[in-house]
Scaffold this motif. Sequence first.
Motif, PDB file in Angstrom:
ATOM      1  N   VAL A 247       0.835  -1.202   0.000  1.00  0.00           N
ATOM      2  CA  VAL A 247       0.000   0.000   0.000  1.00  0.00           C
ATOM      3  C   VAL A 247       0.871   1.255   0.000  1.00  0.00           C
ATOM      4  O   VAL A 247       0.639   2.191  -0.763  1.00  0.00           O
ATOM      5  N   VAL A 248       1.894   1.237   0.850  1.00  0.00           N
ATOM      6  CA  VAL A 248       2.777   2.398   0.943  1.00  0.00           C
ATOM      7  C   VAL A 248       3.440   2.664  -0.406  1.00  0.00           C
ATOM      8  O   VAL A 248       3.422   3.782  -0.924  1.00  0.00           O
ATOM      9  N   ASN A 249       4.000   1.615  -0.991  1.00  0.00           N
ATOM     10  CA  ASN A 249       4.728   1.814  -2.238  1.00  0.00           C
ATOM     11  C   ASN A 249       3.806   2.271  -3.372  1.00  0.00           C
ATOM     12  O   ASN A 249       4.192   3.063  -4.219  1.00  0.00           O
ATOM     13  N   GLU A 250       2.558   1.772  -3.354  1.00  0.00           N
ATOM     14  CA  GLU A 250       1.612   2.236  -4.374  1.00  0.00           C
ATOM     15  C   GLU A 250       1.310   3.718  -4.196  1.00  0.00           C
ATOM     16  O   GLU A 250       1.259   4.474  -5.161  1.00  0.00           O
ATOM     17  N   GLU A 251       1.123   4.106  -2.951  1.00  0.00           N
ATOM     18  CA  GLU A 251       0.846   5.522  -2.708  1.00  0.00           C
ATOM     19  C   GLU A 251       2.019   6.396  -3.137  1.00  0.00           C
ATOM     20  O   GLU A 251       1.837   7.484  -3.677  1.00  0.00           O
ATOM     21  N   VAL A 252       3.233   5.886  -2.896  1.00  0.00           N
ATOM     22  CA  VAL A 252       4.406   6.646  -3.305  1.00  0.00           C
ATOM     23  C   VAL A 252       4.418   6.787  -4.828  1.00  0.00           C
ATOM     24  O   VAL A 252       4.628   7.890  -5.366  1.00  0.00           O
ATOM     25  N   ASP A 253       4.138   5.687  -5.524  1.00  0.00           N
ATOM     26  CA  ASP A 253       4.114   5.755  -6.992  1.00  0.00           C
ATOM     27  C   ASP A 253       3.075   6.761  -7.475  1.00  0.00           C
ATOM     28  O   ASP A 253       3.292   7.516  -8.417  1.00  0.00           O
ATOM     29  N   ASP A 254       1.946   6.743  -6.797  1.00  0.00           N
ATOM     30  CA  ASP A 254       0.872   7.678  -7.108  1.00  0.00           C
ATOM     31  C   ASP A 254       1.325   9.124  -6.984  1.00  0.00           C
ATOM     32  O   ASP A 254       1.124   9.952  -7.872  1.00  0.00           O
ATOM     33  N   LEU A 255       1.972   9.390  -5.841  1.00  0.00           N
ATOM     34  CA  LEU A 255       2.473  10.741  -5.591  1.00  0.00           C
ATOM     35  C   LEU A 255       3.506  11.123  -6.640  1.00  0.00           C
ATOM     36  O   LEU A 255       3.517  12.248  -7.135  1.00  0.00           O
ATOM     37  N   LEU A 256       4.369  10.172  -6.974  1.00  0.00           N
ATOM     38  CA  LEU A 256       5.406  10.445  -7.965  1.00  0.00           C
ATOM     39  C   LEU A 256       4.781  10.881  -9.286  1.00  0.00           C
ATOM     40  O   LEU A 256       5.237  11.823  -9.931  1.00  0.00           O
ATOM     41  N   THR A 257       3.706  10.191  -9.667  1.00  0.00           N
ATOM     42  CA  THR A 257       3.033  10.570 -10.901  1.00  0.00           C
ATOM     43  C   THR A 257       2.479  11.980 -10.784  1.00  0.00           C
ATOM     44  O   THR A 257       2.624  12.804 -11.684  1.00  0.00           O
ATOM     45  N   LYS A 258       1.831  12.235  -9.654  1.00  0.00           N
ATOM     46  CA  LYS A 258       1.208  13.542  -9.469  1.00  0.00           C
ATOM     47  C   LYS A 258       2.219  14.677  -9.567  1.00  0.00           C
ATOM     48  O   LYS A 258       1.958  15.693 -10.182  1.00  0.00           O
ATOM     49  N   ILE A 259       3.365  14.492  -8.928  1.00  0.00           N
ATOM     50  CA  ILE A 259       4.333  15.588  -8.950  1.00  0.00           C
ATOM     51  C   ILE A 259       5.304  15.446 -10.112  1.00  0.00           C
ATOM     52  O   ILE A 259       6.317  16.148 -10.182  1.00  0.00           O
ATOM     53  N   ARG A 260       5.017  14.568 -11.027  1.00  0.00           N
ATOM     54  CA  ARG A 260       5.783  14.366 -12.259  1.00  0.00           C
ATOM     55  C   ARG A 260       7.262  14.063 -11.998  1.00  0.00           C
ATOM     56  O   ARG A 260       8.145  14.613 -12.634  1.00  0.00           O
ATOM     57  N   LEU A 261       7.509  13.190 -11.061  1.00  0.00           N
ATOM     58  CA  LEU A 261       8.905  12.843 -10.785  1.00  0.00           C
ATOM     59  C   LEU A 261       9.142  11.338 -10.925  1.00  0.00           C
ATOM     60  O   LEU A 261      10.129  10.810 -10.421  1.00  0.00           O
ATOM     61  N   THR A 262       8.228  10.651 -11.623  1.00  0.00           N
ATOM     62  CA  THR A 262       8.334   9.192 -11.704  1.00  0.00           C
ATOM     63  C   THR A 262       9.704   8.738 -12.209  1.00  0.00           C
ATOM     64  O   THR A 262      10.317   7.843 -11.642  1.00  0.00           O
ATOM     65  N   ASP A 263      10.193   9.386 -13.262  1.00  0.00           N
ATOM     66  CA  ASP A 263      11.468   8.901 -13.793  1.00  0.00           C
ATOM     67  C   ASP A 263      12.662   9.409 -13.001  1.00  0.00           C
ATOM     68  O   ASP A 263      13.800   9.074 -13.319  1.00  0.00           O
ATOM     69  N   ARG A 264      12.411  10.201 -11.978  1.00  0.00           N
ATOM     70  CA  ARG A 264      13.506  10.624 -11.106  1.00  0.00           C
ATOM     71  C   ARG A 264      13.467   9.874  -9.782  1.00  0.00           C
ATOM     72  O   ARG A 264      14.211  10.213  -8.856  1.00  0.00           O
ATOM     73  N   ALA A 265      12.621   8.857  -9.699  1.00  0.00           N
ATOM     74  CA  ALA A 265      12.371   8.194  -8.408  1.00  0.00           C
ATOM     75  C   ALA A 265      13.651   7.724  -7.730  1.00  0.00           C
ATOM     76  O   ALA A 265      13.791   7.826  -6.509  1.00  0.00           O
ATOM     77  N   GLN A 266      14.601   7.222  -8.520  1.00  0.00           N
ATOM     78  CA  GLN A 266      15.808   6.661  -7.900  1.00  0.00           C
ATOM     79  C   GLN A 266      16.965   7.665  -7.823  1.00  0.00           C
ATOM     80  O   GLN A 266      18.091   7.287  -7.521  1.00  0.00           O
ATOM     81  N   THR A 267      16.680   8.922  -8.142  1.00  0.00           N
ATOM     82  CA  THR A 267      17.718   9.949  -8.037  1.00  0.00           C
ATOM     83  C   THR A 267      17.816  10.436  -6.592  1.00  0.00           C
ATOM     84  O   THR A 267      16.806  10.485  -5.884  1.00  0.00           O
ATOM     85  N   LEU A 268      19.017  10.794  -6.174  1.00  0.00           N
ATOM     86  CA  LEU A 268      19.149  11.398  -4.847  1.00  0.00           C
ATOM     87  C   LEU A 268      18.448  12.753  -4.857  1.00  0.00           C
ATOM     88  O   LEU A 268      18.587  13.524  -5.808  1.00  0.00           O
ATOM     89  N   ALA A 269      17.719  13.031  -3.789  1.00  0.00           N
ATOM     90  CA  ALA A 269      16.958  14.276  -3.747  1.00  0.00           C
ATOM     91  C   ALA A 269      17.867  15.491  -3.897  1.00  0.00           C
ATOM     92  O   ALA A 269      17.486  16.508  -4.475  1.00  0.00           O
ATOM     93  N   SER A 270      19.103  15.378  -3.402  1.00  0.00           N
ATOM     94  CA  SER A 270      20.013  16.521  -3.490  1.00  0.00           C
ATOM     95  C   SER A 270      20.401  16.826  -4.937  1.00  0.00           C
ATOM     96  O   SER A 270      20.863  17.914  -5.236  1.00  0.00           O
ATOM     97  N   GLN A 271      20.216  15.837  -5.832  1.00  0.00           N
ATOM     98  CA  GLN A 271      20.621  16.061  -7.214  1.00  0.00           C
ATOM     99  C   GLN A 271      19.487  16.557  -8.110  1.00  0.00           C
ATOM    100  O   GLN A 271      19.679  16.747  -9.310  1.00  0.00           O
TER     101      GLN A 271
END
Lengths: 250, 408, 313
Positions: free
Chosen positions: A124-148
């Motif tokens: 459930v958690v991981n699905e929600e995270v994927d959902d959020l990633l789509t919403k904020i348009r960062l899906t393809d940056r999911a594995q990038t370090l936030a600092s980058q």
Amino acid sequence: MSDPILSLQHVHKSFGEAHIIRDANLDVIPGERHAVIGPNGAGKSTLFHLCSGQFAPSEGKILLNGKNIAGLKPAEVNRRGLARSFQITNIFPGVTVFENLRLAVMRKHNLQFVFWRSAARLRVVNEEVDDLLTKIRLTDRAQTLASQLSYSEQRSLEIGMTLASDPQVILLDEPMAGMSHEETDYTAGLIREITEGRTLLIVEHDMSVVFSLAHRISVLVYGEIIATGTPEEIRGNARVKEAYLGEEAA
Amino acid sequence: MKYAPLLLLVTVAVLIALPWLVSGSMLNAAVQMLIAALFAMAFGLLCGQAGMLSFGHAAYFGVGAFAAVHAMNAFGGEGLLPTPLLPLVGGATGLVSGLLAGYFSTKRTGVYFAMITLALAELLHALAPHLKTVFGGEAGVSSFRMPAWGIGFGSLNDVYFLTLVWTLLCIGLLYLFSKTPLGRLALGLRENAHRLRFLGYNTHALGTLIFAVSAMFAGIAGALQSMNIEAANYVVLESHISTAVVLNSFIGGVRVFLGPAIGGAVMTFFGHVTSDLTRVWLLYQGIIFVLVMMFLPRGLVGELVERIRNPSGEGFARTLSTLLARLASLAIAAFGAVFLIEFLQRVLSPEYRAGVTDGNWPDIALFSYDWAPLSVLPWAFGLGLFGIGIALVTMVNRRVAARKEAQA
Amino acid sequence: MDQILFALLNGTIYGLLLFMVSAGLTLIFGMMGVLNFAHASFYMLGAYFAYTLQPLTGFWLAIILAPILVMGVGILVERFILRHVHEHGHAHELLVTFGLSVVIAEMIKMVYGKFAVDYRVPAELNFAAFSLSGIDYPFYRLFMGGIAVVMFIAIYLLLTKTRVGIVVRSAIYRPQMVEALGHNVPMVFMGVFGIGAALAGLAGAVAGAFYTTNPNMALELGVMVFVVVVVGGLGSMGGAMAASLLIGITNSLAVGSDFRIADILTWIGMGGWAEEIGGLLTMRMSSLAATLPFFIMLLVLVLRPSGLMGEKE
Ligand SMILES: Nc1ncnc2c1ncn2[C@@H]1O[C@H](COP(=O)(O)OP(=O)(O)OP(=O)(O)O)[C@@H](O)[C@H]1O
Ligand SMILES: [Mg+2]
């Protein structure tokens, strides 16, 4: 008018001799998008700090759903349904974007002291995270370090993390600062979408965004709320004009 | 990194075969290395993953050690638990004392946290001599390993396997822990505790809990230690134990999972092999630590992993030749420095100075030559080698920099 | 009564000494954000340098030269080591200074041996200042207190009355701003680090002659200084002063006290139980004196986590 979901009553905040917020009164109605505007240094962020538990007010009450939250710790305020973003990006820089959002989502599912389950298997958690990633348009940056991430991507992440706990009341402190036109438009749409059924309090300097997004606007000048009303009312308000023009003239 | 599982498998296989491969003294060293590795991993959880720097981890290692001897002595020497399970007692004691100490020390963060951990460890160290029933006074507490489960636990081999099983088990558990929600939140604490609070987390409780888990594994390491030597003395509470774990873990690298373990094992190994050759191993350890922190801030393993993940793009042969050139020049500089330090140490040692009679300074044997301390020769030799080595390193670095510039 | 007076005086002077070291630590931390773990090592270096110089130069010159040498060491450390690792953040700087404290302690052991050296109060200063109920009070203690007080006044004046002091104080709060105004902030940092080190070195040179000079002295004092800083709050000189005196005085009051926890319990009728349990309950305060500062620290952490005068982090 229904009972306010968030209500500031005679709130006062001073740091030593500096009176930053003076007798602020503000009622936020459930379901509305409410903007706070005001010149730089007016105390907008301080107001958010007071509502979210960063600081305790020197005087006055802050009611969330009718209960006083003044002086509560940030974590407690969050658990009562109020989440916020920060003007100065406040993320977990050394871990991935995915991890940033997962940390934000886990709390809602009461996964705090859990050491017998694998985080990777929390479907459930991981699905929600994927959902959020789509919403904020960062899906393809999911594995990038936030600092980058680029600055505006970090701003999006900041919003995503604020949403993660599924709050009743959302406080966004200048979410669009530093974004391009296209990004601002997209983010305004996103905010509109995600605040459906919730209450939003937003600080923003981009007036076109504020006037198209907000149902009501409050104007904060030198720590005082000098006016609250619909966008039309605010446009026509003489004191607001004076404050803003005075500011520009100075 | 795709070879990592294979490498791990080979390492474990070698560790299992070790008693048949090395001498008794080496096997003894291996036990020490395993314990140091586990202790460093416990420290690494707190410091590397949760970002809380503890200068007082000897305390939890120590209480684990004492708990285990007392447990061995319980019921008139019968033991509280069968011998193979005794480390559990050390772990439980570590956990409880970690909860207590963690409650206080995680009231503050950052440098304050570090200072409080040091103070708490010193508090225990100052109290220990007064609590004779628990810590046994000067003599400490000693005990016996009882046979259990059909194993004698009298031989070094048995002790080695006991330590190996516990160490591997604990490192495995630590790995799994890092994958759980609490383990992930440790990263959150390290990265930004402030934001965690605004996401609704109780950071004080989280910090306390992670501190306690780390103390638990330190306690297990301590228990293994006291079971190995069948005794515990309040020397285990002394600050140099805390110091060693900090140095070892950072030399290995605290941000890569096995970094602390490798640092602990390698440094303990060198400590063991040099114990006959030098009296100032701790000085070398300190110098190595400072140099690593200055020039390889990720630690040795951390740097290695980084290089493998992000190769320099110069091709394998080039990279290798640069590496070898650097290592060779460093070896020359290191030899010069070691020569100087050892020579100085010998000149300054009380035994030597007792032998100096009215201006007559006898020669000193070092590296199979005799050197006269009052002549320039030994000093020039050491300094010269050191200088040459440093000059060579600088040259290699310049070359690499020039090549990079040419490429860009 | 006289006992208590002596204890108070001893405690105050020990507190002043603690403050001399913690003031430098606080100054460096406030300015550079670096917690200098090796700060107490500078104290130890001061003692050993003075001990080494004393036979050559005499006591007075030794306690002047030793801090200057320590300042040199401090400046080298700042310039060539700390500045090099600055980019990796404050935690990294703390670790490097931690490593340095190990290196310094081991070098001292190598050069001077593991045991205390014979560094003593010179004969001309070794007399009684006054005596009360037949007990002499050593003049040298007053001398140490006097030096500490003179140092503070000098530093206070330097920080508040001179141009350099104003730059330093503003560099603490707004380093970028001060840099933008054209001041050489790295140079200021180096100076502050050097002066902090010299202060610790002076404390060591003076106190080493009275207390013992051994390779453990850095750790022992260092831990006390950290306790002071946790109790007082790193941010404030006032806090450091108050905490130093508090710890110094409680410590020396406890040393002279026969009080036991069991004695209180006797009042509520649990004396017998306490005697049976033994351990901590029947230990005399005097033997627990060394641990008292730690308990004060724990108490402060529970009651006022940010320290007596500290700000919230
Ligand atoms: N912790 C503090 N101590 C003292 N003064 C503070 C503190 N925090 C904020 N202030 C002061 O309060 C005033 C209001 O700050 P605040 O950040 O709330 O303004 P703002 O309206 O959010 O401005 P901006 O549009 O630039 O974000 C400023 O003058 C600031 O200097
Ligand atoms: Mg603001």
